[in-house]
Motif scaffolding. Structure first.
Motif, PDB file in Angstrom:
ATOM      1  N   ALA A   1      58.510  92.133  18.301  1.00 43.82           N
ATOM      2  CA  ALA A   1      59.307  91.423  18.922  1.00 43.82           C
ATOM      3  C   ALA A   1      60.371  90.509  17.619  1.00 43.82           C
ATOM      4  CB  ALA A   1      58.490  90.357  19.332  1.00 43.82           C
ATOM      5  N   HIS A   2      60.227  90.982  16.871  1.00 48.70           N
ATOM      6  CA  HIS A   2      60.941  90.337  15.052  1.00 48.70           C
ATOM      7  C   HIS A   2      62.328  91.214  15.215  1.00 48.70           C
ATOM      8  CE1 HIS A   2      57.466  87.781  15.147  1.00 48.70           C
ATOM      9  NE2 HIS A   2      56.843  88.272  14.390  1.00 48.70           N
ATOM     10  N   LEU A   3      62.393  92.361  15.998  1.00 55.36           N
ATOM     11  CA  LEU A   3      63.778  92.911  15.452  1.00 55.36           C
ATOM     12  C   LEU A   3      64.592  92.104  16.145  1.00 55.36           C
ATOM     13  CD1 LEU A   3      62.453  96.589  15.867  1.00 55.36           C
ATOM     14  CD2 LEU A   3      62.912  94.856  13.993  1.00 55.36           C
ATOM     15  N   LYS A   4      66.085  92.551  16.064  1.00 58.14           N
ATOM     16  CA  LYS A   4      67.177  91.993  16.249  1.00 58.14           C
ATOM     17  C   LYS A   4      66.789  93.003  18.166  1.00 58.14           C
ATOM     18  CE  LYS A   4      69.875  90.616  12.795  1.00 58.14           C
ATOM     19  NZ  LYS A   4      71.121  90.565  12.584  1.00 58.14           N
ATOM     20  N   GLN A   5      67.751  92.652  18.776  1.00 60.34           N
ATOM     21  CA  GLN A   5      67.965  93.318  20.269  1.00 60.34           C
ATOM     22  C   GLN A   5      68.295  94.802  19.845  1.00 60.34           C
ATOM     23  OE1 GLN A   5      69.654  91.239  23.672  1.00 60.34           O
ATOM     24  NE2 GLN A   5      69.331  92.243  25.264  1.00 60.34           N
ATOM     25  N   GLU A   6      68.894  95.533  19.276  1.00 66.54           N
ATOM     26  CA  GLU A   6      69.538  96.898  19.132  1.00 66.54           C
ATOM     27  C   GLU A   6      68.267  97.510  19.022  1.00 66.54           C
ATOM     28  OE1 GLU A   6      72.350  99.377  16.656  1.00 66.54           O
ATOM     29  OE2 GLU A   6      73.408  97.988  17.570  1.00 66.54           O
ATOM     30  N   LYS A   7      67.628  97.138  17.740  1.00 62.85           N
ATOM     31  CA  LYS A   7      66.079  97.331  16.742  1.00 62.85           C
ATOM     32  C   LYS A   7      65.308  97.949  17.861  1.00 62.85           C
ATOM     33  CE  LYS A   7      69.344  98.388  13.316  1.00 62.85           C
ATOM     34  NZ  LYS A   7      69.115  99.883  13.066  1.00 62.85           N
ATOM     35  N   LYS A   8      65.244  96.481  18.761  1.00 64.29           N
ATOM     36  CA  LYS A   8      63.659  96.847  19.731  1.00 64.29           C
ATOM     37  C   LYS A   8      64.168  97.957  20.824  1.00 64.29           C
ATOM     38  CE  LYS A   8      63.260  92.002  20.419  1.00 64.29           C
ATOM     39  NZ  LYS A   8      62.910  90.898  21.268  1.00 64.29           N
ATOM     40  N   ILE A   9      65.644  98.068  21.046  1.00 67.54           N
ATOM     41  CA  ILE A   9      65.505  99.598  22.036  1.00 67.54           C
ATOM     42  C   ILE A   9      65.551 100.821  21.255  1.00 67.54           C
ATOM     43  CG2 ILE A   9      67.791 100.000  23.737  1.00 67.54           C
ATOM     44  CD1 ILE A   9      68.250  97.521  23.961  1.00 67.54           C
ATOM     45  N   GLU A  10      66.367 100.838  20.506  1.00 68.30           N
ATOM     46  CA  GLU A  10      65.619 101.584  19.620  1.00 68.30           C
ATOM     47  C   GLU A  10      64.529 102.380  18.750  1.00 68.30           C
ATOM     48  OE1 GLU A  10      68.324 101.486  15.547  1.00 68.30           O
ATOM     49  OE2 GLU A  10      70.355 101.303  16.544  1.00 68.30           O
ATOM     50  N   ASP A  11      63.162 101.627  19.006  1.00 70.55           N
ATOM     51  CA  ASP A  11      62.128 101.232  18.463  1.00 70.55           C
ATOM     52  C   ASP A  11      61.386 101.645  19.844  1.00 70.55           C
ATOM     53  OD1 ASP A  11      59.530 101.213  16.782  1.00 70.55           O
ATOM     54  OD2 ASP A  11      59.774  98.755  17.864  1.00 70.55           O
ATOM     55  N   PHE A  12      61.948 101.442  20.698  1.00 74.47           N
ATOM     56  CA  PHE A  12      61.018 101.688  21.930  1.00 74.47           C
ATOM     57  C   PHE A  12      61.587 102.784  22.352  1.00 74.47           C
ATOM     58  CE2 PHE A  12      62.006 102.647  26.788  1.00 74.47           C
ATOM     59  CZ  PHE A  12      60.356 102.129  27.174  1.00 74.47           C
ATOM     60  N   ILE A  13      62.723 103.882  21.786  1.00 73.00           N
ATOM     61  CA  ILE A  13      63.300 104.724  22.186  1.00 73.00           C
ATOM     62  C   ILE A  13      62.301 105.846  21.516  1.00 73.00           C
ATOM     63  CG2 ILE A  13      65.638 106.976  22.425  1.00 73.00           C
ATOM     64  CD1 ILE A  13      65.545 104.499  24.605  1.00 73.00           C
ATOM     65  N   ARG A  14      62.547 105.564  19.967  1.00 71.16           N
ATOM     66  CA  ARG A  14      61.476 105.988  19.258  1.00 71.16           C
ATOM     67  C   ARG A  14      60.312 106.960  19.574  1.00 71.16           C
ATOM     68  NH1 ARG A  14      58.141 104.920  15.887  1.00 71.16           N
ATOM     69  NH2 ARG A  14      58.605 102.852  15.327  1.00 71.16           N
ATOM     70  N   GLN A  15      59.809 105.540  20.116  1.00 68.13           N
ATOM     71  CA  GLN A  15      58.142 105.372  20.401  1.00 68.13           C
ATOM     72  C   GLN A  15      58.013 106.532  21.612  1.00 68.13           C
ATOM     73  OE1 GLN A  15      56.078 102.125  19.323  1.00 68.13           O
ATOM     74  NE2 GLN A  15      57.294 101.317  18.702  1.00 68.13           N
ATOM     75  N   ILE A  16      58.791 105.786  23.232  1.00 67.58           N
ATOM     76  CA  ILE A  16      58.258 106.576  23.943  1.00 67.58           C
ATOM     77  C   ILE A  16      59.231 108.139  24.370  1.00 67.58           C
ATOM     78  CG2 ILE A  16      60.573 105.779  25.482  1.00 67.58           C
ATOM     79  CD1 ILE A  16      57.566 105.133  27.054  1.00 67.58           C
ATOM     80  N   LYS A  17      60.782 108.128  22.869  1.00 66.47           N
ATOM     81  CA  LYS A  17      60.489 109.294  23.350  1.00 66.47           C
ATOM     82  C   LYS A  17      61.341 110.025  24.182  1.00 66.47           C
ATOM     83  CE  LYS A  17      57.350 111.529  20.027  1.00 66.47           C
ATOM     84  NZ  LYS A  17      56.200 112.087  20.371  1.00 66.47           N
TER      85      LYS A  17
ATOM     86  N   ILE B   1      62.191  95.864  27.518  1.00 66.37           N
ATOM     87  CA  ILE B   1      62.200  96.492  26.360  1.00 66.37           C
ATOM     88  C   ILE B   1      61.058  94.339  26.026  1.00 66.37           C
ATOM     89  CG2 ILE B   1      62.352  96.018  23.478  1.00 66.37           C
ATOM     90  CD1 ILE B   1      63.718  98.622  24.478  1.00 66.37           C
ATOM     91  N   LEU B   2      62.193  93.576  26.756  1.00 67.44           N
ATOM     92  CA  LEU B   2      62.294  92.128  25.816  1.00 67.44           C
ATOM     93  C   LEU B   2      60.705  91.268  27.153  1.00 67.44           C
ATOM     94  CD1 LEU B   2      65.631  90.735  26.534  1.00 67.44           C
ATOM     95  CD2 LEU B   2      64.214  91.136  24.577  1.00 67.44           C
ATOM     96  N   LYS B   3      60.853  92.035  27.990  1.00 72.78           N
ATOM     97  CA  LYS B   3      59.745  91.988  29.040  1.00 72.78           C
ATOM     98  C   LYS B   3      58.556  92.469  28.608  1.00 72.78           C
ATOM     99  CE  LYS B   3      61.854  92.438  33.694  1.00 72.78           C
ATOM    100  NZ  LYS B   3      61.906  92.399  35.046  1.00 72.78           N
TER     101      LYS B   3
END
Length: 90
Positions: free
Chosen positions: A35-51, A82-84
């Protein structure tokens, strides 16, 4: 952006849930977005994890999502999801 499976966005979207190996899918409950990442990085983090944001597991269930023909982009939908998820983790 390609996921860790090496699939293009179109290939991710077109995954056949009747033929996918559940062991190859990520359980969305295991995805922890920082939750501390910037919005774009949150999306990248989510995609990296969920594949594959179009096809994943929720426990024993395989989830396949799609989007209506609308002006809302995948990025906007992912940002909302992701924000939710980040908000409920706090």
């Amino acid at each position: 952006m390609d996921g860790d499976l090496g699939l293009s966005i179109e290939e991710m979207k077109d995954v056949d849930v009747t033929k996918v190996n559940p062991e190859d899918l990520v359980d969305i409950r295991d995805v922890k977005v920082n939750a501390h990442l910037k919005q774009e990085k949150k999306i990248e983090d989510f995609i990296r994890q969920i594949k594959n944001p179009y096809c994943y597991k929720y426990g024993e269930y395989i989830v396949k999502i799609g989007f209506e023909d609308t002006s809302v982009t995948l990025t906007e939908r992912l940002r909302e999801m992701i924000l939710k998820a980040a908000g409920s983790a706090q």
